[in-house]
Design a protein around this motif. Structure first.
Motif, PDB file in Angstrom:
ATOM      1  N   LYS A 158      44.294  22.613  28.383  1.00  0.00           N
ATOM      2  CA  LYS A 158      45.106  22.284  29.485  1.00  0.00           C
ATOM      3  C   LYS A 158      45.027  23.341  30.711  1.00  0.00           C
ATOM      4  N   TYR A 159      44.593  24.615  30.326  1.00  0.00           N
ATOM      5  CA  TYR A 159      44.214  25.655  31.244  1.00  0.00           C
ATOM      6  C   TYR A 159      42.723  25.694  31.709  1.00  0.00           C
ATOM      7  N   MET A 188      56.396  17.217  14.769  1.00  0.00           N
ATOM      8  CA  MET A 188      55.804  18.314  15.408  1.00  0.00           C
ATOM      9  C   MET A 188      56.983  19.268  16.086  1.00  0.00           C
ATOM     10  N   MET A 222      57.842  23.070  18.442  1.00  0.00           N
ATOM     11  CA  MET A 222      57.052  24.238  19.224  1.00  0.00           C
ATOM     12  C   MET A 222      58.339  25.334  18.862  1.00  0.00           C
ATOM     13  N   ARG A 233      47.834  23.855  17.040  1.00  0.00           N
ATOM     14  CA  ARG A 233      47.716  23.480  18.760  1.00  0.00           C
ATOM     15  C   ARG A 233      47.391  24.836  19.487  1.00  0.00           C
ATOM     16  N   ILE A 234      45.949  25.167  19.583  1.00  0.00           N
ATOM     17  CA  ILE A 234      45.674  26.490  20.064  1.00  0.00           C
ATOM     18  C   ILE A 234      45.047  26.503  21.337  1.00  0.00           C
ATOM     19  N   GLY A 235      45.812  27.273  22.205  1.00  0.00           N
ATOM     20  CA  GLY A 235      45.121  27.511  23.528  1.00  0.00           C
ATOM     21  C   GLY A 235      44.699  28.371  23.962  1.00  0.00           C
ATOM     22  N   THR A 236      45.441  29.811  24.481  1.00  0.00           N
ATOM     23  CA  THR A 236      45.189  30.749  24.870  1.00  0.00           C
ATOM     24  C   THR A 236      44.214  31.363  24.073  1.00  0.00           C
ATOM     25  N   ILE A 275      49.716  16.308  23.992  1.00  0.00           N
ATOM     26  CA  ILE A 275      50.766  16.838  23.535  1.00  0.00           C
ATOM     27  C   ILE A 275      52.113  17.389  24.664  1.00  0.00           C
ATOM     28  N   VAL A 285      43.518  23.165  22.825  1.00  0.00           N
ATOM     29  CA  VAL A 285      44.520  23.193  23.787  1.00  0.00           C
ATOM     30  C   VAL A 285      43.708  23.267  25.184  1.00  0.00           C
ATOM     31  N   MET A 303      51.145  27.644  17.467  1.00  0.00           N
ATOM     32  CA  MET A 303      50.200  27.834  18.718  1.00  0.00           C
ATOM     33  C   MET A 303      49.753  29.185  18.778  1.00  0.00           C
ATOM     34  N   SER A 304      49.163  29.724  19.973  1.00  0.00           N
ATOM     35  CA  SER A 304      48.659  30.867  19.873  1.00  0.00           C
ATOM     36  C   SER A 304      49.058  32.086  19.327  1.00  0.00           C
TER      37      SER A 304
END
Ligand SMILES: *Cc1c(COP(=O)(O)O)cnc(C)c1O
Length: 209
Positions: free
Chosen positions: A26-27, A146, A148, A202-205, A67, A24, A186-187
């Motif tokens: 986005k950041y 899906m 969260m 779905r992994i961002g941080t 997402i 992810v 997620m994270s």
């Protein structure tokens, strides 16, 4: 830390479970997304159309997942450039997708498993009817569910939420054999989600942040 190092940690934590990892982005900058691609990530997730288009322009061979909440008036801008939509969260999107999509779009039905007021998606007991109604829209191809998870640390409670989505998927896939995927984790909770059967995390941080 480099994306490569982060990815190694994540793979260690995933252990024997091997969901597809969506980075992810986005950041982060295009450069950081490219670093992820070079580290072997081929799936990318964005929650805004602008971010998605700029990352897609830089990474032409990658697979893109939308997402974020998709506003109806933005459907036409996004629906033919993405590979997957994770946020099918209300029935009114179906009509718009049907009108705008040039080919069937792989979609996840977003489920609000904990019925949180702050979250989008269908309640768990609505999903079966939604899926039945969606059979009238050949451009909306439901491939899975899906969620969260709530922001909590209680692993037992989280496990219960992840398992309830998995049980729903198991039930639905008997009638709808294409509904096989589980996008969850997620994270903060990807290892647990994978243990509970996630097929996409779905992994961002923790990966690129
Ligand atoms: C931002 C976001 C993620 C990734 O969140 P992290 O906690 O940074 O891993 C995953 N899924 C959705 C829908 C998001 O909006």
């Amino acid at each position: 830390m480099s994306v490569k190092e982060n990815l190694e940690h994540i793979k260690n934590e995933l252990n024997t479970h091997q969901p597809t990892i969506i980075a992810v982005t986005k950041y982060v900058t295009i450069e950081r997304a490219k670093e992820a691609y070079e580290a072997g990530i081929t799936h990318f997730g964005e929650n805004r159309i602008e971010g998605l288009l700029e990352k897609k322009e830089a990474l032409k061979d990658a697979t893109f997942h939308f997402i974020g909440t998709l506003q109806s008036r933005k459907v036409k801008d996004v629906i033919n450039v993405i590979d997957y939509l994770h946020s099918f969260d209300r029935m009114s999107l179906a009509k718009e997708i049907q009108k705008r999509a040039r080919q069937p779009v792989k979609c996840f039905i977003q489920v609000n498993v904990a019925s949180e007021a702050s979250k989008h998606g269908f309640n768990i007991d609505e999903v079966e009817d939604v899926l039945a109604s969606l059979q009238a829209y050949d451009k909306v191809q439901v491939i899975g569910l899906m969620m969260m998870a709530p922001h909590i640390d209680d692993e037992l409670v989280l496990t219960r939420y992840f398992e309830s989505l998995r049980a729903l998927r198991d039930k639905l896939s008997k009638t709808y054999p294409n509904c096989t995927e589980l996008s969850m984790g997620m994270s903060n909770d990807f290892a647990l989600a994978a243990k509970c059967g996630a097929t996409y995390v779905r992994i961002g941080t923790k990966l690129v942040g």
